[in-house]
Design a protein around this motif. Structure first.
Motif, PDB file in Angstrom:
ATOM      1  N   GLN A  73     -45.604 -21.332 -68.888  1.00 41.43           N
ATOM      2  CA  GLN A  73     -44.296 -22.052 -69.052  1.00 41.43           C
ATOM      3  C   GLN A  73     -43.347 -22.666 -68.395  1.00 41.43           C
ATOM      4  OE1 GLN A  73     -41.764 -20.472 -72.979  1.00 41.43           O
ATOM      5  NE2 GLN A  73     -42.476 -18.270 -71.756  1.00 41.43           N
ATOM      6  N   SER A  74     -43.392 -22.196 -66.303  1.00 42.97           N
ATOM      7  CA  SER A  74     -42.967 -22.170 -65.843  1.00 42.97           C
ATOM      8  C   SER A  74     -43.497 -23.587 -64.648  1.00 42.97           C
ATOM      9  CB  SER A  74     -42.284 -21.030 -64.817  1.00 42.97           C
ATOM     10  OG  SER A  74     -42.081 -20.586 -65.963  1.00 42.97           O
ATOM     11  N   ARG A  75     -42.907 -23.911 -63.327  1.00 40.91           N
ATOM     12  CA  ARG A  75     -42.989 -24.429 -62.380  1.00 40.91           C
ATOM     13  C   ARG A  75     -42.308 -24.665 -61.269  1.00 40.91           C
ATOM     14  NH1 ARG A  75     -47.879 -27.333 -61.232  1.00 40.91           N
ATOM     15  NH2 ARG A  75     -47.677 -29.249 -59.262  1.00 40.91           N
ATOM     16  N   GLY A  76     -43.205 -24.750 -60.344  1.00 37.17           N
ATOM     17  CA  GLY A  76     -41.938 -24.813 -58.765  1.00 37.17           C
ATOM     18  C   GLY A  76     -41.551 -26.524 -59.124  1.00 37.17           C
ATOM     19  N   THR A  77     -40.457 -26.719 -58.316  1.00 37.32           N
ATOM     20  CA  THR A  77     -39.651 -27.912 -58.106  1.00 37.32           C
ATOM     21  C   THR A  77     -40.189 -28.553 -57.188  1.00 37.32           C
ATOM     22  OG1 THR A  77     -37.434 -26.925 -57.541  1.00 37.32           O
ATOM     23  CG2 THR A  77     -38.454 -27.817 -60.448  1.00 37.32           C
ATOM     24  N   HIS A  78     -40.474 -27.549 -55.611  1.00 36.30           N
ATOM     25  CA  HIS A  78     -40.348 -28.482 -54.510  1.00 36.30           C
ATOM     26  C   HIS A  78     -41.813 -28.014 -53.794  1.00 36.30           C
ATOM     27  CE1 HIS A  78     -35.806 -28.522 -55.547  1.00 36.30           C
ATOM     28  NE2 HIS A  78     -35.830 -28.794 -54.520  1.00 36.30           N
ATOM     29  N   THR A  79     -42.327 -28.926 -53.097  1.00 36.92           N
ATOM     30  CA  THR A  79     -43.649 -28.732 -51.931  1.00 36.92           C
ATOM     31  C   THR A  79     -42.328 -28.210 -50.580  1.00 36.92           C
ATOM     32  OG1 THR A  79     -45.345 -30.620 -52.412  1.00 36.92           O
ATOM     33  CG2 THR A  79     -44.714 -29.916 -50.376  1.00 36.92           C
ATOM     34  N   ASN A  80     -43.326 -26.978 -50.618  1.00 35.72           N
ATOM     35  CA  ASN A  80     -42.093 -26.775 -49.174  1.00 35.72           C
ATOM     36  C   ASN A  80     -43.567 -26.644 -48.099  1.00 35.72           C
ATOM     37  OD1 ASN A  80     -41.115 -24.861 -51.797  1.00 35.72           O
ATOM     38  ND2 ASN A  80     -39.252 -25.729 -50.239  1.00 35.72           N
ATOM     39  N   TYR A  81     -42.844 -26.084 -46.550  1.00 32.30           N
ATOM     40  CA  TYR A  81     -42.763 -26.265 -45.189  1.00 32.30           C
ATOM     41  C   TYR A  81     -42.552 -24.834 -44.644  1.00 32.30           C
ATOM     42  CZ  TYR A  81     -39.264 -28.738 -44.326  1.00 32.30           C
ATOM     43  OH  TYR A  81     -38.126 -29.063 -43.525  1.00 32.30           O
ATOM     44  N   THR A 120     -48.082 -12.362 -70.247  1.00 34.83           N
ATOM     45  CA  THR A 120     -46.776 -13.357 -70.040  1.00 34.83           C
ATOM     46  C   THR A 120     -45.504 -13.066 -70.170  1.00 34.83           C
ATOM     47  OG1 THR A 120     -48.653 -14.643 -70.737  1.00 34.83           O
ATOM     48  CG2 THR A 120     -46.425 -15.756 -70.504  1.00 34.83           C
ATOM     49  N   ASP A 121     -44.727 -14.064 -69.207  1.00 41.58           N
ATOM     50  CA  ASP A 121     -42.919 -13.649 -69.521  1.00 41.58           C
ATOM     51  C   ASP A 121     -42.768 -14.748 -70.773  1.00 41.58           C
ATOM     52  OD1 ASP A 121     -43.375 -12.433 -67.789  1.00 41.58           O
ATOM     53  OD2 ASP A 121     -41.499 -13.449 -66.125  1.00 41.58           O
ATOM     54  N   ILE A 122     -42.099 -14.468 -71.950  1.00 41.38           N
ATOM     55  CA  ILE A 122     -41.563 -14.958 -72.919  1.00 41.38           C
ATOM     56  C   ILE A 122     -40.343 -15.446 -73.678  1.00 41.38           C
ATOM     57  CG2 ILE A 122     -42.120 -15.485 -75.329  1.00 41.38           C
ATOM     58  CD1 ILE A 122     -44.726 -15.213 -74.170  1.00 41.38           C
ATOM     59  N   ILE A 123     -39.781 -16.931 -73.076  1.00 39.76           N
ATOM     60  CA  ILE A 123     -38.428 -16.760 -73.054  1.00 39.76           C
ATOM     61  C   ILE A 123     -38.364 -17.938 -74.497  1.00 39.76           C
ATOM     62  CG2 ILE A 123     -37.894 -16.890 -70.585  1.00 39.76           C
ATOM     63  CD1 ILE A 123     -38.003 -19.659 -71.472  1.00 39.76           C
ATOM     64  N   PHE A 124     -37.742 -17.607 -75.562  1.00 41.05           N
ATOM     65  CA  PHE A 124     -36.805 -17.977 -76.200  1.00 41.05           C
ATOM     66  C   PHE A 124     -35.143 -17.915 -77.142  1.00 41.05           C
ATOM     67  CE2 PHE A 124     -37.848 -13.984 -78.040  1.00 41.05           C
ATOM     68  CZ  PHE A 124     -37.715 -13.627 -78.699  1.00 41.05           C
ATOM     69  N   MET A 125     -35.111 -18.724 -77.507  1.00 44.09           N
ATOM     70  CA  MET A 125     -33.735 -18.594 -77.743  1.00 44.09           C
ATOM     71  C   MET A 125     -33.499 -17.906 -79.213  1.00 44.09           C
ATOM     72  SD  MET A 125     -31.638 -20.003 -75.766  1.00 44.09           S
ATOM     73  CE  MET A 125     -29.859 -20.180 -76.433  1.00 44.09           C
ATOM     74  N   ARG A 185     -39.238 -24.631 -62.942  1.00 42.96           N
ATOM     75  CA  ARG A 185     -38.397 -25.413 -64.180  1.00 42.96           C
ATOM     76  C   ARG A 185     -39.044 -24.155 -65.203  1.00 42.96           C
ATOM     77  NH1 ARG A 185     -36.677 -30.374 -66.138  1.00 42.96           N
ATOM     78  NH2 ARG A 185     -36.439 -31.211 -64.021  1.00 42.96           N
ATOM     79  N   GLN A 186     -38.899 -23.676 -66.282  1.00 41.97           N
ATOM     80  CA  GLN A 186     -38.888 -23.052 -67.634  1.00 41.97           C
ATOM     81  C   GLN A 186     -39.097 -23.736 -68.675  1.00 41.97           C
ATOM     82  OE1 GLN A 186     -38.538 -19.256 -67.617  1.00 41.97           O
ATOM     83  NE2 GLN A 186     -40.012 -18.625 -68.586  1.00 41.97           N
ATOM     84  N   GLU A 187     -39.786 -23.884 -69.514  1.00 39.72           N
ATOM     85  CA  GLU A 187     -40.031 -24.805 -70.756  1.00 39.72           C
ATOM     86  C   GLU A 187     -40.575 -24.412 -72.187  1.00 39.72           C
ATOM     87  OE1 GLU A 187     -40.425 -28.634 -70.436  1.00 39.72           O
ATOM     88  OE2 GLU A 187     -39.310 -29.319 -69.036  1.00 39.72           O
ATOM     89  N   SER A 188     -39.451 -23.859 -73.037  1.00 39.74           N
ATOM     90  CA  SER A 188     -40.513 -23.265 -74.213  1.00 39.74           C
ATOM     91  C   SER A 188     -40.585 -24.611 -75.355  1.00 39.74           C
ATOM     92  CB  SER A 188     -39.675 -22.070 -74.594  1.00 39.74           C
ATOM     93  OG  SER A 188     -38.752 -22.166 -75.246  1.00 39.74           O
ATOM     94  N   GLU A 189     -40.410 -24.336 -76.931  1.00 37.17           N
ATOM     95  CA  GLU A 189     -39.635 -24.734 -77.554  1.00 37.17           C
ATOM     96  C   GLU A 189     -38.686 -24.495 -78.007  1.00 37.17           C
ATOM     97  OE1 GLU A 189     -42.393 -23.425 -80.981  1.00 37.17           O
ATOM     98  OE2 GLU A 189     -43.902 -24.421 -80.317  1.00 37.17           O
ATOM     99  N   SER A 190     -37.722 -23.918 -78.037  1.00 39.25           N
ATOM    100  CA  SER A 190     -36.553 -23.582 -78.191  1.00 39.25           C
ATOM    101  C   SER A 190     -35.388 -23.570 -77.119  1.00 39.25           C
ATOM    102  CB  SER A 190     -35.716 -22.431 -78.111  1.00 39.25           C
ATOM    103  OG  SER A 190     -36.830 -21.011 -77.997  1.00 39.25           O
ATOM    104  N   MET A 191     -36.102 -24.104 -75.771  1.00 40.51           N
ATOM    105  CA  MET A 191     -35.467 -23.904 -74.868  1.00 40.51           C
ATOM    106  C   MET A 191     -35.505 -24.443 -73.310  1.00 40.51           C
ATOM    107  SD  MET A 191     -34.312 -20.206 -73.532  1.00 40.51           S
ATOM    108  CE  MET A 191     -33.993 -20.230 -72.168  1.00 40.51           C
TER     109      MET A 191
END
Length: 740
Positions: A643-651, A547-552, A686-692
């Motif tokens: 931690q991540s999710r795409g933001t658009h439905t594409n075609y 897994t990709d881990i991101i944190f501040m 969009r990518q989120e963690s507890e610190s960013m």
């Protein structure tokens, strides 16, 4: 194919028993051939199925696709069940971005480098079929949790003697061409293919806006970035195949490959940092040039000996690969304001060399009509060396290397494996089971750099089992279990800290282990009649996903990796093809999945779940005057991970018209257009963690129009032969293709 009716009637009277005397006019049932009268032509039509599957392997017959004469493999992949291609041309197999990609069952340096560029450059006209192997079994390497994507190029033509085929295309995004030739000299078959594609002539712009927000209360609270980029690239691929069959019991094969891929995206980037009160701390503007090139060369050979029959043989194979990759990323600061320590010029240079030696032994014995036994062994010796460093200075000429950023690291990855499998048929039932053992010895030795050497040994037992019930000759039910693994690549284990991008630091984790995916599936296939297709319900479980881990930390965004991901997923795949008439065919593919992700590691504690749906359709119609029309389209909802999710439905959608001319349809011209109603498409993540929190939005031009011409000369019924073994190479990432 058209035959005069009188000839068909005459052929029906010929005896099929060897040694029997031919019929004479004295026989009461004979037909006097010299006195026949020509009647109207009788057209015998046999439509080959575009998609075929036995539940374990699905084949898409590219040679029967009317768009193949002017399309790339990337464009054809959008139609293949089990494969998805998103708006950014990221490829997934069975919903996974980690998969093996092979050419004729072997690793091929033509498929290395930037995968997106390569798949856009190989002409589909040189491809026979594309195989999606969801259940590779014990005979194949265990690498690639998504399975195997195998591109088969061996292609038969209709005439004796020789064959040659060449074509060229010009599109809104690229210009290129290819040449394929084949000939036979006694018991020796030769086949050569050269392809070239240039994406520098018509470079396209790409735009991105991103936000990175710190949630830990640090002064560096919000980073806003804006970037525009033009991507330029070119690609050259060369393949030579040869087979020599001195007699029916012995076969020798040889293959040489060369692939070259260069890229040079360039553009500008603006960034600004704000504190929690909304005050700007600093801002910069930079011009960048990111260049690189890949050279891949390989030689392989194999020998097959048949023990008096084709279904009892021994195959010995060898493969050597030499693949250097180098890159240089440069940044010139043109404007800066505020309290920021940034040099006018900075760059990161990297050079990696991959060397591989593989030897494999495979034994096959069809013990009887109902029982098949296979066994084999393989040794794969893989070495790679990476030299990288960061340079800074007032300009490029005065820049010096920062000593604390220098790394000269050698990676060892030796894999030794044994396998055996059994297939049995009992009436309408058939069973298949196999076990593969792989021992992996992998580690890093740092010649330069303050990092600790490491070496680890992994032991993996990889089982598979399946039970099938044949309802008829062309329809079946199948229940299967498959285990697959994915080893970390050098970028994921290399602890080198890359700080070239402002406010970020990226580094690998040398303690990573192979991730293991368990897959259970139940499917139904029916490939007889005008309406054919299949359905498969799949459950997969991943216990230690990389897994990709991101944190501040200390005001910097840290990105690294860990074996912390747990995934439970259920997926339903459907595909159908309807031969409405001999001139009209319609196909539909659909896939829906629900995934639950979790992690309880020290660096990442998270839970997430979500749906993803993909659907596509294609229509092929032969119009009057032999004009072929193809219509394709698809839609896919945003992807997600822990931690991540795409933001658009594409075609996507495309329209093509083609027409063949001259005897035997030797000349084909095609016009094509795609996504022409909307000049740009938006996508992001969009990518989120507890610190960013990170939000990225991109926009690029997706429309394309083009024309292509293909010409065929001569032909051969024979083709370059292959031994019964499938030889796979462990690439930089263990052979997995990871993108996206």
């Amino acid at each position: 194919m058209k035959y005069p009716l009188s000839i068909l009637l005459a052929l029906a009277t010929v005896s099929t028993t060897w040694g029997e005397e031919p019929a004479t006019t004295d026989h009461p049932d004979s037909i006097a051939l010299p006195d026949y009268t020509d009647l109207d032509e009788l057209v015998v039509v046999q439509k080959k199925k575009m998609v075929e599957s036995d539940g374990a392997k699905l084949s898409y017959n590219v040679s029967d696709d009317p768009e193949a004469s002017s399309s790339s493999i990337m464009e054809i992949l959008r139609k293949v069940p089990g494969v998805t291609v998103d708006a950014e041309d990221n490829v997934k197999v069975n919903g996974q971005s980690s998969f093996k990609i092979l050419m004729n069952g072997k690793e091929d340096p033509m498929l290395k480098g930037d995968l997106k560029t390569v798949l856009k450059s190989i002409p589909a006209a040189s491809i026979l079929k594309i195989e999606v192997i969801s259940e590779p079994g014990a005979k194949y390497d265990a690498e690639g949790v998504g399975g195997i994507l195998n591109i088969v190029t061996d292609k038969k033509t209709k005439l004796e003697g020789y064959s040659a085929q060449f074509g060229g295309w010009i599109r809104a995004t690229q210009i290129g061409g290819y040449l394929n030739g084949r000939t036979k000299l006694g018991n020796v078959m030769l086949d050569a293919n050269v392809s070239y594609n240039n994406g520098r002539v018509f470079s396209r712009k790409w735009y991105n806006d991103s936000e990175r927000e710190s949630l830990d209360g640090s002064e560096n609270h919000l980073l806003l970035s804006n970037q525009e980029q033009a991507s330029e690239w070119d690609y050259t691929g060369v393949t030579l195949n040869m087979s020599w069959e001195p007699n029916t019991n012995n076969l020798f094969t040889f293959q040489g490959n060369y692939g070259y891929n260069s890229w040079s995206p360039h553009g500008s980037m603006r960034r600004a940092m704000y504190n929690p009160a909304g005050d700007m701390l600093w801002k910069t503007e930079q011009v960048f040039r990111n260049g690189g090139e890949y050279n891949g060369f390989s030689l392989s050979g194999s020998y097959q000996h048949n023990f008096k029959r084709d279904d009892n043989n021994l195959v010995i194979s060898y493969l050597f690969t030499d693949s250097p990759v180098k890159s240089l990323d440069e940044y010139d600061t043109t404007e800066r304001e505020g309290l920021i320590d940034i040099t006018p010029y900075s760059a990161m240079k990297s050079k990696t060399l991959y060397l591989s030696h593989i030897i494999q032994i495979d034994y096959l014995n069809q013990l009887s009509e109902k029982h098949l036994f296979e066994a084999g062994a393989k040794g794969s010796i893989n070495r790679s060396n990476n030299v990288s460093s960061t340079l800074e200075g007032e300009d490029k000429l005065s820049a010096v290397t920062l000593s604390d950023t220098e790394v000269d690291a050698a990676q060892t990855k030796d894999i030794y494996s044994l396998y055996s499998s059994y297939t049995g048929k009992f009436g309408s039932w058939s069973i298949k089971g196999g076990l593969r053992y792989e021992m992996t010895r992998m580690g890093m030795h740092y010649k330069v750099g303050e990092y600790e050497d490491f070496m680890t040994t992994l032991h993996d037992l990889v089982p598979n089992a399946a039970v099938s019930y044949n309802i008829s000759d062309a329809s079946a039910l199948r229940l299967a279990y498959q285990m697959r693994i994915s080893r970390p690549d050098i970028s994921q284990v290399n602890p080198y800290r890359n700080t070239l991008n402002l406010g970020t630091v990226t580094y690998g984790n040398p303690n990573l282990e192979s991730q293991k995916m368990h897959t259970f599936s139940f499917g139904y296939t029916n490939y007889e009649g005008k309406l054919t297709g299949g359905a498969k319900l799949t459950y997969r479980y991943l216990a230690n996903g990389i897994t990709d881990i991101i944190f501040m930390k200390e005001g910097l965004m840290n990105t690294t990796y860990a074996n912390s991901g747990v995934e439970h997923a259920a997926m339903l795949d459907l595909n159908a093809n309807w031969n409405i008439t001999s001139d009209l065919q319609w196909g539909v593919n659909a896939s829906g999945s629900y995934s639950h992700f979790s992690s309880d590691s020290e660096l990442l504690k998270a839970r997430k779940a979500g749906w993803q749906v993909y659907a596509s359709t294609n229509l092929n119609y032969t119009m009057p005057w032999k004009v072929r029309m193809s219509v394709n389209g698809g839609v896919y909802t945003p992807w997600s991970d822990i931690q991540s999710r795409g933001t658009h439905t594409n075609y996507y959608y495309s329209l093509g018209f083609s027409r063949s001319f001259l005897p035997k349809d030797a000349l084909t011209v095609q016009l094509s257009a795609s996504n022409f109603l909307t000049p740009n498409q938006n996508y992001g993540w969009r990518q989120e963690s507890e610190s960013m929190r990170v939000l990225s939005r991109s926009r690029s031009s997706q429309w394309n129009v083009g024309v292509s011409v293909t010409f065929k000369l001569g032909g051969l019924k024979a083709q370059v032969k292959k031994t019964a073994a499938e030889l796979e190479q462990e690439g930089s990432g263990g052979g997995s293709q990871k993108n996206g």
